[in-house]
Design a protein around this motif. Structure first.
Motif, PDB file in Angstrom:
ATOM      1  N   THR A  80       1.226  -1.319  -0.282  1.00  0.00           N
ATOM      2  CA  THR A  80       0.175  -0.161  -0.292  1.00  0.00           C
ATOM      3  C   THR A  80       0.819   1.362  -0.550  1.00  0.00           C
ATOM      4  N   TYR A  81       0.486   1.964  -1.064  1.00  0.00           N
ATOM      5  CA  TYR A  81       1.036   3.895  -0.964  1.00  0.00           C
ATOM      6  C   TYR A  81       0.694   4.366  -0.238  1.00  0.00           C
ATOM      7  N   TYR A  82       0.397   5.757   1.155  1.00  0.00           N
ATOM      8  CA  TYR A  82       0.626   6.308   2.035  1.00  0.00           C
ATOM      9  C   TYR A  82       1.000   7.590   1.574  1.00  0.00           C
ATOM     10  N   SER A  83       0.244   8.933   1.310  1.00  0.00           N
ATOM     11  CA  SER A  83       0.797   9.471   0.550  1.00  0.00           C
ATOM     12  C   SER A  83       0.369  10.674   2.028  1.00  0.00           C
ATOM     13  N   LEU A  84       1.862  11.694   2.456  1.00  0.00           N
ATOM     14  CA  LEU A  84       1.725  12.130   3.356  1.00  0.00           C
ATOM     15  C   LEU A  84       1.998  13.046   3.677  1.00  0.00           C
ATOM     16  N   ASP A  85       1.423  13.927   2.310  1.00  0.00           N
ATOM     17  CA  ASP A  85       1.796  15.613   2.133  1.00  0.00           C
ATOM     18  C   ASP A  85       0.952  16.576   3.054  1.00  0.00           C
ATOM     19  N   GLY A  86       1.701  17.325   3.420  1.00  0.00           N
ATOM     20  CA  GLY A  86       0.996  17.907   3.690  1.00  0.00           C
ATOM     21  C   GLY A  86       1.981  18.750   5.483  1.00  0.00           C
ATOM     22  N   GLN A  87       0.851  18.703   6.510  1.00  0.00           N
ATOM     23  CA  GLN A  87       1.357  19.671   8.285  1.00  0.00           C
ATOM     24  C   GLN A  87       1.045  18.293   8.881  1.00  0.00           C
ATOM     25  N   THR A  88       2.597  18.654  10.027  1.00  0.00           N
ATOM     26  CA  THR A  88       2.992  17.538  10.958  1.00  0.00           C
ATOM     27  C   THR A  88       3.124  18.154  11.908  1.00  0.00           C
ATOM     28  N   ILE A  89       2.846  17.405  13.250  1.00  0.00           N
ATOM     29  CA  ILE A  89       3.107  17.800  14.869  1.00  0.00           C
ATOM     30  C   ILE A  89       4.389  17.345  15.468  1.00  0.00           C
ATOM     31  N   LEU A  90       5.184  18.125  15.628  1.00  0.00           N
ATOM     32  CA  LEU A  90       6.492  16.916  16.332  1.00  0.00           C
ATOM     33  C   LEU A  90       5.924  16.864  18.098  1.00  0.00           C
ATOM     34  N   THR A  91       5.804  15.945  18.500  1.00  0.00           N
ATOM     35  CA  THR A  91       5.250  15.806  19.842  1.00  0.00           C
ATOM     36  C   THR A  91       6.794  15.408  20.502  1.00  0.00           C
ATOM     37  N   PHE A  92       7.981  16.162  21.222  1.00  0.00           N
ATOM     38  CA  PHE A  92       8.586  15.306  21.952  1.00  0.00           C
ATOM     39  C   PHE A  92       8.333  14.728  22.763  1.00  0.00           C
ATOM     40  N   GLY A  93       9.714  12.968  23.480  1.00  0.00           N
ATOM     41  CA  GLY A  93       8.739  13.074  23.843  1.00  0.00           C
ATOM     42  C   GLY A  93      10.290  13.168  25.072  1.00  0.00           C
ATOM     43  N   SER A  94      11.870  13.346  24.806  1.00  0.00           N
ATOM     44  CA  SER A  94      12.946  13.819  25.075  1.00  0.00           C
ATOM     45  C   SER A  94      13.292  14.882  24.098  1.00  0.00           C
ATOM     46  N   ALA A  95      15.013  15.177  24.153  1.00  0.00           N
ATOM     47  CA  ALA A  95      15.096  16.267  23.030  1.00  0.00           C
ATOM     48  C   ALA A  95      15.517  16.224  21.658  1.00  0.00           C
ATOM     49  N   THR A  96      15.417  14.677  21.649  1.00  0.00           N
ATOM     50  CA  THR A  96      15.733  14.322  19.969  1.00  0.00           C
ATOM     51  C   THR A  96      15.050  13.208  19.912  1.00  0.00           C
ATOM     52  N   ASP A  97      13.859  13.084  20.259  1.00  0.00           N
ATOM     53  CA  ASP A  97      12.770  11.709  20.348  1.00  0.00           C
ATOM     54  C   ASP A  97      11.457  11.974  19.974  1.00  0.00           C
ATOM     55  N   GLY A  98      10.572  11.461  19.448  1.00  0.00           N
ATOM     56  CA  GLY A  98       9.329  11.553  19.747  1.00  0.00           C
ATOM     57  C   GLY A  98       8.144  10.759  18.780  1.00  0.00           C
ATOM     58  N   THR A  99       7.456  11.237  18.976  1.00  0.00           N
ATOM     59  CA  THR A  99       6.127  11.143  17.570  1.00  0.00           C
ATOM     60  C   THR A  99       6.105  12.214  17.115  1.00  0.00           C
ATOM     61  N   ILE A 100       5.706  12.248  15.290  1.00  0.00           N
ATOM     62  CA  ILE A 100       5.326  12.965  14.512  1.00  0.00           C
ATOM     63  C   ILE A 100       3.963  13.034  13.936  1.00  0.00           C
ATOM     64  N   HIS A 101       3.763  13.423  14.099  1.00  0.00           N
ATOM     65  CA  HIS A 101       1.712  13.326  13.302  1.00  0.00           C
ATOM     66  C   HIS A 101       1.214  13.840  12.281  1.00  0.00           C
TER      67      HIS A 101
END
Length: 153
Positions: A80-101
């Motif tokens: 499956t192809y997933y198109s993920l264009d547009g705006q994201t929100i990066l939420t940091f769990g530490s200074a260098t890592d986290g989740t990108i939404h």
């Protein structure tokens, strides 16, 4: 009094003509830039891509959240192809890592819609007045390196 008003007006006009230094980056400021193309191959036939394009970036003063836009991001899991264009929100769990939404992809599976990111850095170069942002997005079967360069407003 009249002479003072004329001098004040002349001084203000002259002040507009004198060049000022570019404003350096500050937290909370929205900046525009360019993302560098990257293609990564994962396990099996999976791959992920970020294409060269315009991007905007803004990080809050607490370094806990950032907003970043992408012109084109694609993740292919082998079927499956997933198109993920547009705006994201990066939420940091530490200074260098986290989740990108990825905001416009609510029907995609969780690990595609909100994968982890790692190795986040932001480096300011005063001589070029540019901010470089790097990190990696860890999709289920592919890790995508991100490199973006932003110019001070």
């Amino acid at each position: 009094m009249r002479r003072f008003a004329v001098l004040a007006l002349a001084g203000a006009a002259l002040g507009l003509l004198i060049p000022t230094q570019a404003q350096s980056f500050t937290y909370g400021q929205l900046v525009g830039g360019q993302v560098k193309t990257a293609l990564a191959y994962g396990s099996g036939s999976s791959w992920c891509l970020v294409d060269n394009g315009n991007t905007e970036f803004q990080i809050n003063q607490g370094n806990t959240k950032a907003v970043m836009s992408f012109a084109e991001v694609i993740y292919f899991d082998g079927s499956t192809y997933y198109s993920l264009d547009g705006q994201t929100i990066l939420t940091f769990g530490s200074a260098t890592d986290g989740t990108i939404h990825f905001k416009e992809t609510p029907t995609y599976p969780g690990p595609v819609h909100s994968p982890a990111f790692t190795n986040f850095t932001q480096t300011y170069n005063p001589s070029s007045d540019q901010l470089t942002v790097t990190f990696s997005v860890a999709f289920p079967n592919c890790t995508l390196p991100i490199l973006a360069v932003y110019d001070a407003p």
